[in-house]
Design an enzyme around this catalytic site. Sequence first.
Site, PDB file in Angstrom:
ATOM      1  N   CYS B  79      12.231   0.159 -15.494  1.00 17.91           N
ATOM      2  CA  CYS B  79      12.459  -0.604 -14.264  1.00 17.91           C
ATOM      3  C   CYS B  79      11.139  -0.956 -13.574  1.00 17.91           C
ATOM      4  O   CYS B  79      10.365  -1.742 -14.105  1.00 17.91           O
ATOM      5  CB  CYS B  79      13.424   0.131 -13.348  1.00 17.91           C
ATOM      6  N   HIS B 183      17.950   0.317 -17.307  1.00 16.51           N
ATOM      7  CA  HIS B 183      17.887   1.772 -17.164  1.00 16.51           C
ATOM      8  C   HIS B 183      18.557   2.464 -18.357  1.00 16.51           C
ATOM      9  O   HIS B 183      19.777   2.614 -18.351  1.00 16.51           O
ATOM     10  CB  HIS B 183      18.582   2.211 -15.871  1.00 16.51           C
ATOM     11  N   GLU B 185      18.732   5.498 -18.927  1.00 14.98           N
ATOM     12  CA  GLU B 185      19.363   6.734 -18.454  1.00 14.98           C
ATOM     13  C   GLU B 185      20.689   6.483 -17.747  1.00 14.98           C
ATOM     14  O   GLU B 185      21.418   7.423 -17.431  1.00 14.98           O
ATOM     15  CB  GLU B 185      18.388   7.500 -17.548  1.00 14.98           C
TER      16      GLU B 185
END
Lengths: 259, 206
Positions: B79, B183, B185
């Site tokens: 990001c 992202h 994650e």
Amino acid sequence: MLSKRVIACLDVKDGRLAKSIKFVNTKEIGDPVEKARQYYQDGLDELVLYDITASSDKRDIMIEVVEKVASQIFIPFSVGGGIRSVQDATKLRMAGAEKINVNSAAVKDPELITRCSHAIGAQSTVLSMDVLRVRAGRAIPSGYEIVINGGRTRMGIDAVQWAVRGEALGAGELVVNSIDADGTLEGYEIKLTRMVADSVGIPVIASGGAGKPEHLYEVLSEGRADAALVASMVHYGEYTVGEIKAYLNTRDVKIRMRY
Amino acid sequence: MITIVDYNAGNLRSVKRACDAVGIGSELTQDPEAVIRAERIVFPGVGNAASAMRTLEETGLAEAIKTAFYKGIPILGICLGAQIILERSEEGEVFCLGVIRGVTRRFALKNKTLKIPHMGWNEVRVEIDHPLLNGIQTGDEFYFVHSYFPDPADPIHIYATTDYGRRFCSALGKDNLFAAQFHPEKSGRLGLEILKRFAAWEGSPC
């Protein structure tokens, strides 16, 4: 292009899963962490954990639930219910929530939206609103009024105007929950959703009334929602998240299909 | 062991949780020395480019990340971490790390129906094969939340693109640096697989 999102809402009471029907008679239906994981594996795009715990001394249980969910599911999730301050919001963010939902407290103290937005970012500040259908009039031109206390208290605020104001105050997303449709399983309030979606420049999540996959199709197309919230229709096993998404895919709604 | 650079840039613990879930050892650090000595580095970030750069420079982490890059340590930017590796950002008009030539730009969307930030699941299309993008198929989606995007000057650094009003660079890199605007994650199983591949990556782009 962005996909439309299917979001499941888990109502949590004292750390356990509950589902309210018309906001009364909450009935416990299981472990929120286990449910969250199941939906995640079924392809859920996003999760909402809504804390309906009544007593404030049991609030820390919710932090534990949030931490457990954050360690098991790797999609964004938001937490709402009883958030009254920036400290509440920050604490939940630290516990692993991507977004926080403000609702009643923001109606009483609109600046709360701005304070949260500054502290954790607009993209993490969601304004959730409970809306009742009323006779349209001078005070409520849209015919939709903001209510709090689970629908028991009418606030004399027009829902569409409140949505516009919420965006101006710093909300990055809106949840529009129809009290009339909630728990009926008869479909979303399409007209309300569309009026709000056409009035703001931030994403709108439709909530209340989902009973079958066609309802999601309606609100994501005709209702112009960016995301649709489901609860009962998946909690009791009538549909899986995967089935709902597969249906939407056949209707040419852009949806995330590989997970 | 993955060293996660901790510079108060938002949700760092979510990266750690994701590493934990797939059995990758990780640690958070604010120490520039630990970054230079790291085996692998995740450079995450949510927030404002100008304030992030200020913190990175004041703490010595900016120099440490550059040193780590030139030493050949595998680095994964996420990001904001995928934006401030370029020369400058339009967010706060700030000079950035300059590891890759290019500018971070704001979405200037003429189409009013497209909302900013770009938030949600969107398709990542592989432009140049890369070990970390192995197995990604047409139509695979990842989770994005951002108002600015990286715009490398040279297309050889653009590993993947995504459409949102325009086509933009959603994964970029150079040598031992790979960076994703999305992202991993927060992107479900497909995102966790990128983390797993990073944990095994030797740092060569092909």
